[in-house]
Design an enzyme around this catalytic site. Structure first.
Site, short mmCIF file in Angstrom:
data_model
loop_
_atom_site.label_atom_id
_atom_site.label_comp_id
_atom_site.label_asym_id
_atom_site.label_seq_id
_atom_site.Cartn_x
_atom_site.Cartn_y
_atom_site.Cartn_z
N TYR A 111 -7.00 31.28 -29.50
CA TYR A 111 -8.47 30.85 -29.59
C TYR A 111 -9.18 31.12 -28.25
O TYR A 111 -8.83 31.79 -27.28
CB TYR A 111 -8.11 29.35 -29.26
N MET A 114 -10.90 33.67 -40.91
CA MET A 114 -9.47 32.93 -41.79
C MET A 114 -8.91 33.97 -42.34
O MET A 114 -7.82 34.22 -42.66
CB MET A 114 -9.85 32.20 -42.72
#
Length: 326
Positions: free
Chosen positions: A53, A240
């Site tokens: 992240y 994704m």
């Protein structure tokens, strides 16, 4: 009392986190103690555990970035909260815990409503709302196209668009996801593929689609870009597929399509308190009244945090995974 703690990051997110005993310090005069009722596991939480992240807390750390709780104890100087009140937990406060302590001024009182739905309010709903509001001046009747339409953000976007009088083309990656997206009020649902722009034109009567929302990356980005009208804006907020965004020069050169990015954390840093309160005021009313809801796949106690994270990281879910400590 328990907390879901991780002391390292690794490629398998459930392997690095464990439920361990929690001890809270004495309550400060300006603090409140809160029993956590529900906290979701978002894709950003999984990416934080794997180290992928964009913003990572120092280790060791407690998982969880949003949720709701019930006030159980107040410091001597706290006057604006009451014991038994439901409150929104501070963003990034490590919410996968049985109880937490926070400065009372950081806790936002909530109206009566479904605690599980309110627990998901801080990240996904504002992401959907801001992407609809911030990039293109849309009017009732306009079309928006998005992929990952069966995700939590996708579900919120469908509902918010309908409230605003907008129409949505919703792209998914598998046939089995179509029915659930249609049930949320989607106008058009299509399975992704190289011929997506042609099928979008057929389904919308060649409508001029000004805004696209991409959470997948890779070739899927190009499919959305090719579906937009002249001067359209494509907003990416995820990857994704694990692949960088791909867009044909034809979209950039011949149709003046623009590709932009959105990250809620940056919006929080730039937005004024008044702007933040406006967004959350709108969302709180919609969620508390049941007009804006997210599907829930399963709820797990803290003792099963490894199973919960594994479920959140897996594909082909029909809804959000929640941690419900009590």
């Amino acid at each position: 009392m328990l907390k879901a703690e991780y002391q390292q990051r690794g490629p398998v997110p459930q392997d690095v986190i464990s439920a361990v005993p929690l001890q809270l310090p004495a309550l400060g005069a300006t603090q409140a103690r809160v029993k956590v009722l529900a906290s979701p596991i978002n894709p950003s939480d999984v990416l934080t555990l794997t180290g992928q992240y964009g913003m990572l807390p120092p280790l060791p750390a407690i998982g969880g970035n949003e949720g709701v709780g019930e006030v159980t104890e107040l410091g001597s100087e706290v006057t604006h909260l009451k014991v038994g009140q439901t409150v929104l937990l501070p963003v990034g406060s490590g919410t996968w815990v049985s109880q937490l302590q926070a400065e009372a001024k950081q806790l936002i009182p909530l109206p009566a409503g479904d605690a599980k739905q309110l627990a998901m309010m801080t990240i996904n709903p504002p992401t959907a709302l801001l992407m609809l509001n911030e990039f293109v001046d849309l009017q009732p009747g306009d079309w928006v196209i998005q992929n990952a339409a069966n995700s939590a953000v996708g579900g919120y976007l469908i509902q918010l668009a309908k409230i605003k009088g907008l129409k949505t083309v919703n792209v998914v990656r598998r046939d089995s996801a179509v029915a659930a997206v249609e049930a949320q009020g989607a106008d058009v649902v299509l399975v992704d593929g190289p011929d997506l722009p042609k099928r979008v034109a057929q389904a919308t009567g060649k409508a001029a689609i000004k805004l696209g929302i991409d959470a997948v990356g890779g070739a899927a980005t190009d499919h959305l870009a090719a579906s937009l009208t002249q001067g359209g804006v494509l907003v990416n907020y995820g990857m994704m597929s694990g692949e960088p965004c791909q867009v044909s020069p034809a979209s950039f050169v011949f149709r003046d399509v623009t590709l932009k990015g959105f990250w809620l954390a940056q919006w929080f840093q730039k937005a004024s308190q008044a702007e933040q309160m406006k967004v959350f005021g709108e969302l709180t009313g919609l969620i508390a009244s049941g007009k804006l809801v997210s599907r829930i796949h399963a709820c797990y106690p803290l003792e099963q945090i490894k199973d919960a994270v594994a479920a959140a990281a897996a594909g082909e879910r029909e809804g959000k995974i929640l941690v419900t400590p009590h």
